[in-house]
Each structure stands twice: as structure tokens, then as C-alpha cells.
Design a protein around this motif. Structure first.
Motif, PDB file in Angstrom:
ATOM      1  N   GLN A  72      26.375  13.197  -7.379  1.00 28.02           N
ATOM      2  CA  GLN A  72      24.885  14.114  -7.625  1.00 28.02           C
ATOM      3  C   GLN A  72      24.061  13.933  -6.027  1.00 28.02           C
ATOM      4  O   GLN A  72      23.639  13.847  -5.636  1.00 28.02           O
ATOM      5  CB  GLN A  72      24.291  13.128  -8.806  1.00 28.02           C
ATOM      6  N   ALA A  73      24.453  15.160  -5.707  1.00 22.39           N
ATOM      7  CA  ALA A  73      23.658  16.258  -4.512  1.00 22.39           C
ATOM      8  C   ALA A  73      22.454  16.031  -5.041  1.00 22.39           C
ATOM      9  O   ALA A  73      21.718  15.407  -3.745  1.00 22.39           O
ATOM     10  CB  ALA A  73      23.877  18.225  -4.808  1.00 22.39           C
ATOM     11  N   GLN A  74      21.210  15.962  -5.948  1.00 21.08           N
ATOM     12  CA  GLN A  74      20.154  16.074  -6.035  1.00 21.08           C
ATOM     13  C   GLN A  74      19.597  14.701  -5.874  1.00 21.08           C
ATOM     14  O   GLN A  74      18.561  13.800  -5.886  1.00 21.08           O
ATOM     15  CB  GLN A  74      19.569  16.609  -7.003  1.00 21.08           C
ATOM     16  N   LEU A  75      20.105  13.730  -6.103  1.00 25.39           N
ATOM     17  CA  LEU A  75      19.869  12.370  -6.264  1.00 25.39           C
ATOM     18  C   LEU A  75      20.823  10.980  -5.432  1.00 25.39           C
ATOM     19  O   LEU A  75      21.417  10.237  -5.512  1.00 25.39           O
ATOM     20  CB  LEU A  75      21.098  11.809  -8.166  1.00 25.39           C
ATOM     21  N   GLU A  76      20.551  11.754  -4.097  1.00 28.44           N
ATOM     22  CA  GLU A  76      21.324  10.644  -2.982  1.00 28.44           C
ATOM     23  C   GLU A  76      22.651  11.020  -3.006  1.00 28.44           C
ATOM     24  O   GLU A  76      23.319   9.620  -2.755  1.00 28.44           O
ATOM     25  CB  GLU A  76      20.800   9.772  -2.742  1.00 28.44           C
ATOM     26  N   ASN A  77      23.595  11.525  -4.129  1.00 25.55           N
ATOM     27  CA  ASN A  77      25.188  11.534  -3.592  1.00 25.55           C
ATOM     28  C   ASN A  77      25.400  10.183  -4.667  1.00 25.55           C
ATOM     29  O   ASN A  77      26.342  10.129  -4.511  1.00 25.55           O
ATOM     30  CB  ASN A  77      25.670  12.007  -2.577  1.00 25.55           C
ATOM     31  N   ARG A  78      24.898   9.866  -5.809  1.00 31.75           N
ATOM     32  CA  ARG A  78      24.673   8.625  -6.421  1.00 31.75           C
ATOM     33  C   ARG A  78      25.981   9.609  -7.095  1.00 31.75           C
ATOM     34  O   ARG A  78      25.334  10.314  -8.075  1.00 31.75           O
ATOM     35  CB  ARG A  78      23.772   8.027  -6.823  1.00 31.75           C
ATOM     36  N   LYS A  79      26.761   8.306  -7.669  1.00 26.70           N
ATOM     37  CA  LYS A  79      27.639   8.013  -9.013  1.00 26.70           C
ATOM     38  C   LYS A  79      27.490   7.833 -10.545  1.00 26.70           C
ATOM     39  O   LYS A  79      26.860   6.537 -10.306  1.00 26.70           O
ATOM     40  CB  LYS A  79      28.867   8.281  -8.719  1.00 26.70           C
ATOM     41  N   LEU A  80      26.593   8.477 -10.853  1.00 26.94           N
ATOM     42  CA  LEU A  80      25.440   7.494 -11.957  1.00 26.94           C
ATOM     43  C   LEU A  80      26.607   6.948 -13.403  1.00 26.94           C
ATOM     44  O   LEU A  80      27.621   7.418 -13.719  1.00 26.94           O
ATOM     45  CB  LEU A  80      24.965   8.570 -12.489  1.00 26.94           C
ATOM     46  N   TYR A  81      26.440   5.605 -13.759  1.00 25.70           N
ATOM     47  CA  TYR A  81      27.238   5.434 -15.161  1.00 25.70           C
ATOM     48  C   TYR A  81      26.986   6.538 -16.426  1.00 25.70           C
ATOM     49  O   TYR A  81      25.961   6.708 -16.620  1.00 25.70           O
ATOM     50  CB  TYR A  81      26.479   3.682 -15.185  1.00 25.70           C
ATOM     51  N   VAL A  82      28.265   6.689 -16.287  1.00 23.78           N
ATOM     52  CA  VAL A  82      28.090   7.336 -18.505  1.00 23.78           C
ATOM     53  C   VAL A  82      28.910   6.217 -19.006  1.00 23.78           C
ATOM     54  O   VAL A  82      29.852   6.585 -19.565  1.00 23.78           O
ATOM     55  CB  VAL A  82      28.836   8.357 -18.061  1.00 23.78           C
ATOM     56  N   PRO A  83      27.692   5.442 -19.884  1.00 18.74           N
ATOM     57  CA  PRO A  83      28.955   4.270 -20.689  1.00 18.74           C
ATOM     58  C   PRO A  83      28.938   5.207 -21.919  1.00 18.74           C
ATOM     59  O   PRO A  83      27.859   6.401 -22.867  1.00 18.74           O
ATOM     60  CB  PRO A  83      28.409   3.510 -21.070  1.00 18.74           C
ATOM     61  N   ARG A  84      30.487   5.284 -22.600  1.00 19.11           N
ATOM     62  CA  ARG A  84      30.686   6.298 -23.640  1.00 19.11           C
ATOM     63  C   ARG A  84      31.313   4.840 -24.719  1.00 19.11           C
ATOM     64  O   ARG A  84      32.237   4.586 -24.185  1.00 19.11           O
ATOM     65  CB  ARG A  84      31.540   7.191 -23.261  1.00 19.11           C
ATOM     66  N   GLY A  85      31.380   4.369 -25.940  1.00 18.50           N
ATOM     67  CA  GLY A  85      31.238   3.852 -27.080  1.00 18.50           C
ATOM     68  C   GLY A  85      33.322   4.229 -27.146  1.00 18.50           C
ATOM     69  O   GLY A  85      33.796   5.475 -27.202  1.00 18.50           O
ATOM     70  N   LYS A  86      33.799   3.326 -27.034  1.00 18.44           N
ATOM     71  CA  LYS A  86      35.256   3.346 -27.389  1.00 18.44           C
ATOM     72  C   LYS A  86      36.128   2.520 -28.414  1.00 18.44           C
ATOM     73  O   LYS A  86      36.317   1.368 -27.904  1.00 18.44           O
ATOM     74  CB  LYS A  86      35.965   2.323 -25.385  1.00 18.44           C
TER      75      LYS A  86
END
Length: 539
Positions: A72-86
Motif C-alpha cells: 500500500q503506497a500510502q502506508l509505507e508500502n506495507r502489505k496488510l493482513y486480510v483474514p477471511r472466513g474459510k
């Protein structure tokens, strides 16, 4: 040799918060045969019943897709966690259970986006009421005969939360005893979908009582590879990949309820999406629909951490005696900290009194913790008494996208929420940070707080606050909008009846159809959409 083909009236893809409700409602009359397909497993582990058990499911690949965003360009190029129910129950089986409908204007904006007044707040309110079995029998704002039990955290709330409520009173913010009542604005105690200390997901409340119906078939552990269309562009079957490939055909409709990430991905894998993108992946173009996967929205949140001079839940979680005491209390009485959500108090605030509607949602938690990435413990609490205060902007304006990256069903899609990409969102982050600091400086909270541990009082200027947010903010997992409702195929994916533009016999029913994110936690709105969709389909 062709795979075996079995026919149903309705096929629902995804047994999440929406899919479980659809399966129950469409099969209730006994008139129609319904097939519900879920890629994950069954929600029969004790962690799904225990409200605080969601911490154990947070990094569990057996029950969680564990997606990540692109940098994410505006968040210091961090990849943010996206949990989704499996799992059966979807993300509603692993969320924090906060029950918030959203603001009336959220749904009035849906009506404006679709040109259909039946999505206005006054029109969708009966569907919210229909799903509710609410704790307050005297409230005309709520339903009392629905399947989802709504309880208040007031009776079990930790005493330290009273200091947050007192701080809000001290600063003359309006008190709100029901965020789902006459208005959204104000501070108070959250409602949750918990019944007698047990998570009341749509799987538990709707699907499980219906599992013995002869006309309802539920299959778990099966992932749909593709939706198939006939020569007239009617969705006619789904193809699954398993030990033996299988085809299931639908006489009436196929309903896609795979969520804001996997619904647009499956549409693209089935040939519905932006034509050039599909062709670049080697996919056939059944229907050019450029908005598939676009307009993705989410709520972005940051937490401030504090040491306290009074006890919080940290001590209970940090000691074996405390854990044993909580466990025994839960086993004997279905009460105590394990029977609640960690997000107990908070509310909806205006960062500027001149605003027409609240633009900030706050959470005050009676413990301070991190969630370790090894998944071995549910939460890692700080080794001293502490609390955290978190905020998210209600209606962020940043929009992103989610797209298939390969014809391989198992390849993770590219998820780019494009967080904090507008000036308005950046300004609101600073305003939210100032609001939190204002609350913490109140006499009521200063009476119990000894230090701000994160970010620390050295962070003072607007620039420093925004920099802290960029480095530390995370998703609150309210992704939506990627198959949005609208007026035409140029501006949306589905019409106001949730039918996919340009094809027949296919609807999308989940958070992906939101024209805009709602002003709070999204699960209640997803369940309302499913109730309304069932009515549309059956009529």
C-alpha cells in the motif's frame, strides 16, 4: 467422459453470512431444491461457539483464507493482513460480533446510487428487524422474533470501561443507548450477536436448524472453479474441482455469495469482467463488465495503547489462575470475559461539531494486546494493566480493486484497497487522532491512565500523527463494494435486484454489492442484504 451432473433449483456459492441466510430462506417452503457450496469446512470446533475464540482463528489457515493486500503506497508500502472466513459461516464465524447497522444516510446513498428507493433506510429497516431477536423487548427500532440474537455488553462490561464513558460525558458528547436506534451518533456500549455466551452467526442461527431439510443440500470443502453459461448467457451450472470433477446445474438461479474478495474473482474466472483483463489472463469473455473487482472499500484503523493504574483484563489473560477462573466462569455460567467481545464500548463521533453526521467510530477495549503471527496463542497481552483506544473513519473515500491474477483457482487475487489515497481520508486520520487525544486528556481517563505507550506523547504534530497512522494502521476487515449495485453496466456490476448486468440467472449477494461502505461494522448490513435478496428471489 463427462463429469456427473446433478440438478437443483438454486445453487448458492459460499456459506458465509449471506449464503447461510439464503439457503435457509430459499429452502423454507419445501418447494425448491437448494444446493449450498462452501469451500471451507464445518464450523463445529468449540472456538466458533466461544465469543473470545475468534483470537484463535485469526491466523488459522484451516479456517481462514489469510489473504494479504498488495503493498500500500500510502502506508509505507506495507502489505496488510486480510483474514477471511474459510468455513461454514464465513467471516461472520470469525469476526468480533459487533452488531451495527450503519447510518440511515448510508442506505439512502445506496438508493441514490441505484435509483431505487427500496434500498433507502426506511425501506431496508424491516429487513434488519426481520433478522433480529433483540435484547430490549420495548424497542420499536428492533425485531424480537428473528433468528439472530442481539445482546448488549452492558451487563458483562469491564469496570475500566466506565472511565471511557465518563470521559465522553465530561466532554459533553451525546450518550447513545442504542447505536441501531433513532440515531447513530454518540458514545455507549456495543451490541453483539451473542446468545447466552455463544456466538450467534448466521450459520448457527439460520443454517444449522435447517440442515435436516430434504430439499437442502450443503456441501463443504468444495471450491467452485467456474460458473458456466448457456448460449443465451444464462448461468446454468457450476463446475467444481475435486478428486472427481463435478457439474451441478441450476434450473432457476445461481447466487454468488463468496464475499468481497472471492465473488469478483470467481466472476472473472467465469468470463465476466473487463474484457482486456480477462483476455490477458487467457480467459474467454462471456460478458464485458468493466466494474467487476473495482470500487473496493474498507475501514482502516489505528490503535493507541495506555498503561493504567487500575486492573484491566490483562491480568486475567496473563496469569494461569486468571485464565482458569475465566474458563470456569464460562463453563459454569456462560458468562465472563470469554463470553463477550473485546470491543466493549465506543461509539460514533463528529471530529468537527459542524459536520452533519458522525465521521469517526471509536473502540475502547479493557485490555492492551497484540495478535502474534505464529498463531500459537489467541492474543498476547501486555505484561501490565492496560487499555487501548482505536478509531476508524466511518465513510472513507479511497477506492481500490481486487482481481484474479491467474486462471489458477488457488492463486490469491491481487487485493488493492488503495488505502488513504485521498486528501480527505488523510485529513480525517489526523482529526481522528486529535479526537482520541482529547478524550484521553479528560479527567476521567487521566484518573486511571499512567502513560501512553504507543505511539507515545512525543507524537504531537499533524505530520507526526499521520506518519504514525501510515506506519501502524490496519484493516478492520470491512471489505466491500467490489461488485457494486448501480444503474448500468458502465457504473456497476449488479442492478438494484442484485442481478449481474448482461447475463441471466445470476445474482451476487454479499458485501461486494455495497455501493458504498456503511458507517460501522458491516456484518449486520450483509445479513440484511441476504434477507432482502431472499425476498427478491422468491418473488
Amino acid at each position: 467422459m463427462h463429469p456427473p451432473k446433478v440438478e437443483y433449483d438454486y445453487i448458492i456459492i459460499g456459506a458465509g453470512s449471506a449464503g447461510c441466510i439464503l439457503a435457509e430462506r430459499l429452502s423454507a417452503s419445501g418447494e425448491f431444491s437448494v444446493l449450498l457450496l462452501e469451500a471451507g469446512g464445518k464450523d463445529n470446533h468449540p472456538w466458533f461457539k466461544l465469543p473470545m475464540g475468534y483470537g484463535k482463528l485469526y491466523y488459522n489457515p484451516r479456517y481462514n483464507w489469510m489473504y494479504y493486500t498488495t503493498p500500500q503506497a500510502q502506508l509505507e508500502n506495507r502489505k496488510l493482513y486480510v483474514p477471511r472466513g474459510k468455513v461454514r459461516g464465513g467471516s461472520g464465524a470469525i469476526n468480533a460480533m459487533i452488531y451495527v447497522r450503519g447510518a440511515a444516510r448510508d442506505f439512502d446513498d445506496w438508493a441514490a446510487a441505484t435509483g431505487d428507493t427500496s434500498w433507502s433506510y426506511d425501506s431496508v429497516l424491516p429487513y434488519f428487524k426481520k433478522l433480529e431477536n433483540h435484547w430490549n423487548p420495548d424497542s420499536n427500532w428492533h425485531g424480537h422474533e428473528g433468528k439472530i440474537h442481539i445482546s448488549s455488553l452492558r451487563s458483562g462490561m469491564h469496570p475500566v470501561c466506565e472511565h471511557f464513558l465518563a470521559a465522553c460525558r465530561e466532554l459533553d458528547y451525546p450518550e447513545n443507548t442504542d447505536f441501531n436506534g433513532a440515531q447513530l451518533e454518540g458514545f455507549g456500549v456495543y451490541d453483539v450477536n451473542i446468545e447466552n455466551g455463544i456466538r450467534d452467526s448466521s450459520s448457527r442461527a439460520y443454517l444449522q436448524p435447517a440442515l435436516n431439510r430434504k430439499n437442502l443440500t450443503v456441501k463443504t470443502g468444495l471450491r467452485v472453479e467456474q460458473i458456466l453459461f448457456d448460449a443465451h448467457k444464462r448461468a446454468c451450472a457450476v463446475r467444481l474441482h475435486q478428486h472427481q470433477p463435478a457439474l451441478y446445474s441450476a434450473k432457476r438461479e445461481i447466487i454468488l455469495s463468496a464475499g468481497a474478495i472471492d465473488s469478483p474473482k470467481l466472476l472473472e474466472l467465469s468470463g465476466i469482467g473487463q474484457g482486456e483483463r480477462l483476455q490477458s489472463l487467457g480467459l474467454p469473455v462471456i460478458q464485458h463488465l468493466p466494474q467487476v473487482g473495482e470500487r473496493l472499500q474498507d475501514h482502516l484503523c489505528a490503535s493507541y495503547y495506555y498503561k493504567t493504574k487500575v486492573p484491566t483484563l490483562n491480568e486475567s489473560f496473563n496469569s494461569l489462575i486468571g485464565q482458569a477462573r475465566m474458563g470456569l466462569q464460562y463453563l459454569l455460567t456462560r458468562s465472563g470475559p470469554l463470553a463477550l467481545s473485546v470491543n466493549q464500548t465506543g461509539g460514533f463521533f463528529k471530529s468537527d461539531p459542524k459536520l452533519s453526521a458522525p465521521n469517526m467510530q471509536l473502540y475502547f477495549n479493557p485490555l492492551s494486546y497484540t495478535i502474534p503471527k505464529d498463531g500459537k496463542v489467541a492474543i498476547k497481552t501486555d505484561p501490565y494493566p492496560g487499555v487501548l483506544l482505536a478509531f476508524a473513519t466511518c465513510r472513507p473515500t479511497s477506492r481500490g480493486n481486487v482481481h484474479a491474477t491467474s486462471t489458477d483457482l488457488h492463486a490469491q487475487p491481487a487485493i488493492d484497497p488503495n488505502y488513504l489515497s485521498t486528501t480527505q481520508d488523510q485529513q480525517e486520520v489526523i482529526a481522528g487522532s486529535r479526537l482520541m487525544r482529547k478524550l484521553v486528556q479528560s479527567a476521567a481517563l487521566q484518573a486511571v491512565i499512567t502513560a501512553e505507550t504507543i505511539p507515545g506523547t512525543q507524537v504531537q504534530s499533524d505530520t507526526e500523527m499521520l506518519a504514525f497512522f501510515r506506519a501502524n494502521a490496519g484493516s478492520i476487515y470491512h471489505l466491500c463494494g467490489s461488485c457494486a449495485m448501480g444503474k448500468t453496466a458502465a457504473d456497476s456490476v449488479v442492478d438494484s435486484q442484485l442481478r449481474v448486468h448482461g447475463v441471466h440467472g445470476l445474482r451476487v449477494v454479499d458485501a461486494s454489492i455495497f455501493p458504498n461502505v456503511t458507517s460501522g461494522n458491516t456484518n449486520a448490513a450483509v445479513m440484511m442484504v441476504a434477507e432482502r435478496a431472499a425476498n427478491l428471489i422468491l418473488n
